[in-house]
Design a protein around this motif. Sequence first.
Motif, short mmCIF file in Angstrom:
data_model
loop_
_atom_site.label_atom_id
_atom_site.label_comp_id
_atom_site.label_asym_id
_atom_site.label_seq_id
_atom_site.Cartn_x
_atom_site.Cartn_y
_atom_site.Cartn_z
N VAL A 1 10.01 4.65 1.86
CA VAL A 1 8.80 5.49 1.86
C VAL A 1 8.27 5.60 0.44
N ASN A 2 9.14 5.87 -0.53
CA ASN A 2 8.71 5.98 -1.92
C ASN A 2 8.05 4.69 -2.41
N GLU A 3 8.63 3.56 -2.07
CA GLU A 3 8.08 2.27 -2.48
C GLU A 3 6.74 2.00 -1.80
N MET A 4 6.66 2.35 -0.54
CA MET A 4 5.43 2.13 0.21
C MET A 4 4.28 2.97 -0.36
N LEU A 5 4.56 4.18 -0.79
CA LEU A 5 3.54 5.09 -1.30
C LEU A 5 3.22 4.88 -2.79
N ARG A 6 4.03 4.05 -3.45
CA ARG A 6 3.83 3.81 -4.89
C ARG A 6 2.53 3.05 -5.13
N VAL A 7 1.78 3.49 -6.14
CA VAL A 7 0.55 2.80 -6.53
C VAL A 7 0.84 2.09 -7.84
N ASP A 8 0.73 0.77 -7.81
CA ASP A 8 1.02 -0.05 -8.98
C ASP A 8 -0.29 -0.51 -9.61
N PRO A 9 -0.61 -0.03 -10.83
CA PRO A 9 -1.86 -0.45 -11.48
C PRO A 9 -2.02 -1.96 -11.63
N GLU A 10 -0.92 -2.69 -11.79
CA GLU A 10 -1.01 -4.14 -11.90
C GLU A 10 -1.55 -4.77 -10.61
N ASP A 11 -1.10 -4.25 -9.46
CA ASP A 11 -1.63 -4.73 -8.18
C ASP A 11 -3.11 -4.45 -8.08
N TRP A 12 -3.51 -3.27 -8.52
CA TRP A 12 -4.91 -2.87 -8.44
C TRP A 12 -5.78 -3.66 -9.41
N GLU A 13 -5.23 -4.04 -10.52
CA GLU A 13 -6.02 -4.84 -11.48
C GLU A 13 -6.47 -6.14 -10.83
N LEU A 14 -5.57 -6.79 -10.12
CA LEU A 14 -5.92 -8.03 -9.40
C LEU A 14 -6.92 -7.74 -8.29
N GLY B 1 -5.03 17.70 4.70
CA GLY B 1 -3.81 16.92 4.83
C GLY B 1 -3.08 16.71 3.52
N GLY B 2 -1.83 16.36 3.55
CA GLY B 2 -1.05 16.16 2.33
C GLY B 2 -1.37 14.84 1.67
N ALA B 3 -1.87 14.90 0.44
CA ALA B 3 -2.24 13.67 -0.26
C ALA B 3 -2.05 13.83 -1.75
N GLY B 4 -1.77 12.71 -2.38
CA GLY B 4 -1.77 12.63 -3.83
C GLY B 4 -3.00 11.85 -4.24
N ASN B 5 -3.51 12.11 -5.41
CA ASN B 5 -4.71 11.43 -5.87
C ASN B 5 -4.35 10.53 -7.03
N THR B 6 -4.46 9.24 -6.84
CA THR B 6 -4.22 8.28 -7.91
C THR B 6 -5.55 7.59 -8.17
N ILE B 7 -5.71 6.40 -7.68
CA ILE B 7 -6.99 5.70 -7.76
C ILE B 7 -7.89 6.23 -6.66
N GLY B 8 -7.29 6.69 -5.61
CA GLY B 8 -7.93 7.34 -4.47
C GLY B 8 -6.86 8.21 -3.84
N TYR B 9 -7.09 8.67 -2.65
CA TYR B 9 -6.09 9.52 -2.00
C TYR B 9 -5.05 8.68 -1.28
N VAL B 10 -3.80 9.04 -1.49
CA VAL B 10 -2.66 8.37 -0.88
C VAL B 10 -1.85 9.44 -0.17
N PRO B 11 -1.32 9.15 1.00
CA PRO B 11 -0.53 10.18 1.68
C PRO B 11 0.59 10.70 0.79
N ALA B 12 0.77 12.01 0.79
CA ALA B 12 1.94 12.60 0.14
C ALA B 12 3.14 12.25 1.01
N LYS B 13 4.31 12.26 0.41
CA LYS B 13 5.51 11.89 1.16
C LYS B 13 5.65 12.74 2.43
N ASN B 14 5.30 14.02 2.32
CA ASN B 14 5.39 14.90 3.49
C ASN B 14 4.08 14.93 4.28
N GLY B 15 3.10 14.11 3.89
CA GLY B 15 1.81 14.09 4.56
C GLY B 15 1.80 13.28 5.84
#
Length: 112
Positions: A62-75, A35-49
Motif C-alpha cells: 500500500v505504501n509503495e502504491m501510494l508513493r509519488v515519485d517525482p522522477e516518474d512524473w518528470e517523464l 475523503g482522506g487524501a494527501g496532496n502532492t502533485i495532485g490529490y492521492v488517497p491517504a492510506k486510510n482513505g
Amino acid sequence: MNWFRKGADGKFLWPGYGENVRVLKWILERVKAGGGAGNTIGYVPAKNGLTMDGMKISDEAVNEMLRVDPEDWELEMEDSKQFLAKFGARLPRQISEEQEKLARRFQRVVSA
C-alpha cells in the motif's frame, strides 16, 4: 497514484479490476465530503482513505502504491507536453491551462 505499479517481485501491487470499486468509492467520497487524501502533485488517497476491508495486501505494498515519485512524473510531464503540442492551436485553452497548473504543482514538489 499509479494503479499499475509493480512490486520488486514484478507483480502488480493493486489486486486488480475487481477491487477498483474501492477507488471509485474514494473518488465519490472526495467529491462529496473531502475523503482522506494527501496532496502532492495532485490529490492521492491517504492510506486510510481507501476501504481496504477484506483485502490481502501488505502495508508495504500500500505504501509503495501510494508513493509519488517525482522522477516518474518528470517523464510523464514531458510525454504529455509533447502529446498536447501536437494539437497546436486546436487544443482547448482549458486543457492548456490545466497542463500549466500541473507543471507549477510539479515544480513546487521538486523544489521542496
